[in-house]
Design an enzyme around this catalytic site. Structure first.
Site, mmCIF file in Angstrom:
data_model
loop_
_atom_site.group_PDB
_atom_site.id
_atom_site.type_symbol
_atom_site.label_atom_id
_atom_site.label_comp_id
_atom_site.label_asym_id
_atom_site.label_seq_id
_atom_site.Cartn_x
_atom_site.Cartn_y
_atom_site.Cartn_z
ATOM 1 N N TYR A 2 25.756 32.056 -28.766
ATOM 2 C CA TYR A 2 25.978 30.686 -28.556
ATOM 3 C C TYR A 2 24.516 29.824 -28.181
ATOM 4 C CZ TYR A 2 30.833 31.325 -27.769
ATOM 5 O OH TYR A 2 32.085 31.746 -27.607
ATOM 6 N N GLU A 3 24.382 28.481 -28.986
ATOM 7 C CA GLU A 3 23.073 28.005 -28.842
ATOM 8 C C GLU A 3 22.330 27.859 -27.518
ATOM 9 O OE1 GLU A 3 22.580 23.552 -29.540
ATOM 10 O OE2 GLU A 3 23.084 24.255 -31.684
ATOM 11 N N ILE A 4 23.389 27.898 -26.502
ATOM 12 C CA ILE A 4 22.711 27.734 -25.219
ATOM 13 C C ILE A 4 22.162 28.923 -24.760
ATOM 14 C CG2 ILE A 4 24.852 28.245 -23.919
ATOM 15 C CD1 ILE A 4 24.325 26.070 -21.857
ATOM 16 N N GLY A 5 22.387 29.980 -25.179
ATOM 17 C CA GLY A 5 21.632 31.323 -24.968
ATOM 18 C C GLY A 5 22.532 32.424 -24.383
#
Length: 253
Positions: free
Chosen positions: A51-54
């Site tokens: 996920y882009e958020i990490g």
């Protein structure tokens, strides 16, 4: 045996089948997330979902309402940050598949999620987030979107995330690495791109007519004779979607 399925389920299944085992895929919330989880639960058990958020490889028990929803982080193997995902993973060339959506996509696979132009003027939207980076550096792109004449256009109003730019070798000539391929999955069909990097029809979903596709596409396209029909979901895939991956039916309804 006839299996009943929704359009969103068909889109998720179609996208999942395009993801391979052992790949690293960056996904957003919604159908990209659903498709990646379905792939991991079927033919790609060693898939790494990022996920882009990490958050990497979580085991969420229910879908969240945003990528910052802590429910999505449950049992994740690794937690970094937005910068960690884009800098330490994506920009090192480690992302095989970027899974994106957007307001508009054009005949060269460019994505607009920044603004739309109309008789009333310009309307600004959210913008890129990490999508511009993902589109620039992922080896392959999967784009999932609603099929609409205003969304599938000859030229996007603004290039937020680059696809094949203006076709041919223009992407490479601009200094970006050439992605291996781009596939667009809509609620009516599946598109790929020809040798000139221009959009072409790959398959039509069951029950959809050629006329529907032409009527709802703002790009001039050809419908080849004997065009393939998108393969329907299996009973196993539908069961996984409804009982394990999205039992609350937030995205597959």
């Amino acid at each position: 045996m006839t299996i009943n399925f929704t359009t969103n389920e068909l889109m998720a299944v179609t996208a999942a089948r395009l993801i391979n085992d052992n790949e690293n895929v960056v996904v957003g919330l919604g159908l990209p997330q659903i498709a990646a989880l379905l792939a991991k639960n079927t033919h790609a058990p060693n898939l790494n979902i990022i996920y882009e958020i990490g958050v990497i490889n979580p085991e969420a028990e229910e879908m969240g309402v945003g990528i910052a929803d802590p429910r999505l982080w449950y049992k994740s193997e690794y937690f970094t940050s937005f910068v960690g995902t884009l800098g330490n993973v994506l920009q090192k060339g480690l992302v095989d598949v970027g899974f994106l959506g957007g307001l508009q996509t054009d005949r060269f696979g460019n994505i607009n999620s920044t603004l739309v132009r109309s008789e009333k003027g310009i309307r600004h939207i959210n913008g890129s987030g990490g999508a511009a980076d993902i589109a620039s550096l992922a080896r392959r792109l999967l784009i999932i979107m609603k099929h609409d004449k205003r969304k599938l256009v000859e030229n996007v109003d603004y290039i937020t995330s680059v696809g094949y730019l203006s076709g041919g070798n223009s992407r490479k000539e601009s200094g970006l690495p050439m992605c291996e391929n781009i596939t667009i999955i809509t609620n009516l069909c599946v598109f790929g791109f020809d040798e000139n990097r221009s959009i072409k029809l790959l398959s039509i979903h069951p029950g959809v007519s050629a006329e529907e596709i032409i009527e709802n596409t703002g790009i001039k396209i050809e419908i080849p004779e004997g065009i393939k029909i998108t393969e329907e979901p299996t009973e196993e895939e539908i069961n996984l979607l409804r009982t394990t991956i999205d039992p609350l039916k937030l995205y597959i309804k």
